[in-house]
Design a protein around this motif. Structure first.
Motif, PDB file in Angstrom:
ATOM      1  N   ALA A 136     -34.151  36.823   3.433  1.00 21.68           N
ATOM      2  CA  ALA A 136     -34.069  37.029   1.979  1.00 21.68           C
ATOM      3  C   ALA A 136     -32.774  37.728   1.580  1.00 21.68           C
ATOM      4  O   ALA A 136     -32.558  37.983   0.399  1.00 21.68           O
ATOM      5  N   GLY A 137     -31.939  38.057   2.553  1.00 20.92           N
ATOM      6  CA  GLY A 137     -30.660  38.702   2.264  1.00 20.92           C
ATOM      7  C   GLY A 137     -30.757  40.193   2.007  1.00 20.92           C
ATOM      8  O   GLY A 137     -29.864  40.783   1.390  1.00 20.92           O
ATOM      9  N   HIS A 138     -31.827  40.823   2.470  1.00 26.45           N
ATOM     10  CA  HIS A 138     -31.983  42.268   2.258  1.00 26.45           C
ATOM     11  C   HIS A 138     -30.897  43.008   3.033  1.00 26.45           C
ATOM     12  O   HIS A 138     -30.678  42.736   4.208  1.00 26.45           O
ATOM     13  N   PRO A 139     -30.200  43.960   2.399  1.00 24.60           N
ATOM     14  CA  PRO A 139     -29.087  44.640   3.072  1.00 24.60           C
ATOM     15  C   PRO A 139     -29.506  45.573   4.211  1.00 24.60           C
ATOM     16  O   PRO A 139     -28.693  45.871   5.090  1.00 24.60           O
ATOM     17  N   ASP A 140     -30.733  46.030   4.217  1.00 22.74           N
ATOM     18  CA  ASP A 140     -31.222  46.924   5.275  1.00 22.74           C
ATOM     19  C   ASP A 140     -32.454  46.323   5.939  1.00 22.74           C
ATOM     20  O   ASP A 140     -33.489  46.989   6.085  1.00 22.74           O
ATOM     21  N   ALA A 141     -32.345  45.061   6.347  1.00 22.64           N
ATOM     22  CA  ALA A 141     -33.508  44.328   6.853  1.00 22.64           C
ATOM     23  C   ALA A 141     -34.159  45.016   8.048  1.00 22.64           C
ATOM     24  O   ALA A 141     -35.388  45.085   8.127  1.00 22.64           O
ATOM     25  N   GLU A 142     -33.366  45.541   8.960  1.00 24.84           N
ATOM     26  CA  GLU A 142     -33.950  46.158  10.153  1.00 24.84           C
ATOM     27  C   GLU A 142     -34.696  47.445   9.813  1.00 24.84           C
ATOM     28  O   GLU A 142     -35.834  47.653  10.248  1.00 24.84           O
ATOM     29  N   GLU A 143     -34.067  48.301   9.020  1.00 23.28           N
ATOM     30  CA  GLU A 143     -34.702  49.581   8.682  1.00 23.28           C
ATOM     31  C   GLU A 143     -35.942  49.371   7.811  1.00 23.28           C
ATOM     32  O   GLU A 143     -37.007  49.937   8.086  1.00 23.28           O
TER      33      GLU A 143
END
Length: 196
Positions: free
Chosen positions: A149-156
């Motif tokens: 989805a293009g989330h900038p902090d996908a891992e966290e």
């Protein structure tokens, strides 16, 4: 005469594994012995050992089967919810939590992997690798959904949503919070809401 290598891929092996899976899930790993499994599967103890080698290997096979069943069930239903994309990020995370609730309703003893860890965790049991793989799979699901989805902090944020999922599963199963999954979905929506 040398002992044969274990070979679970036979009709008797399948019957043993199906029987053991039901017993392990509903009664617990430690409380179920090989005598009971063999008796309920309609085989001898020798056949059980010929197919699996040991009770520990049978437990690992049970957990592997359970993980495969979950991945297939979950993956098919999540895919049916629609394509990925920025507009679908929050919706797909919420959908994953809805599916987890649906699964939990059908599996009254809760997460088989949490249950198994309570019995064999902290040991060198071969089932522990399967437990870890299952937990890392779901962590990866949430991370991947957010990354797609293009989330900038996908891992966290994916790790945070994974904690919501795990907590909801335990709180729901123990009946500490009957609405645990609804609360997890609301928390996920809040976590993923655009800032501002």
């Amino acid at each position: 005469m040398p002992r044969r290598s274990p070979n679970p891929h036979t009709p008797a092996g399948e019957k043993i594994l199906t029987t053991a899976a039901d017993l392990f899930y509903h009664r617990g790993i430690r409380s179920v012995g090989v005598d009971l499994i063999a008796d309920q599967a309609g085989v001898t103890k020798k056949t059980l050992y010929d197919r699996f080698g040991s009770k520990d290997a049978l437990v690992a096979a049970y957990l592997t089967r359970r993980h495969e069943r979950w991945v297939t069930w979950f993956g098919e239903r999540l895919a049916a919810r629609g394509a990925a994309g920025p507009a679908r990020g929050v919706d797909r995370v919420v959908a994953a939590l809805e599916l987890a609730e649906e699964w939990a309703r059908e599996n009254e003893r809760g997460c088989a992997f949490v249950n198994a860890h309570g019995e064999i965790g902290g040991s060198d049991h071969p089932g522990n690798a399967v437990i870890l793989a299952d937990k890392l799979y779901m962590l990866g699901v949430f991370t991947d959904l957010l990354s797609d989805a293009g989330h900038p902090d996908a891992e966290e944020v994916g790790a945070q949503v994974h904690l919501l999922y795990e907590g909801a599963m335990v709180a729901y199963t123990t009946r500490a919070q009957p609405n645990a999954f609804a609360a997890a979905r609301a928390a996920a929506r809040g976590l993923l809401a655009p800032a501002g």
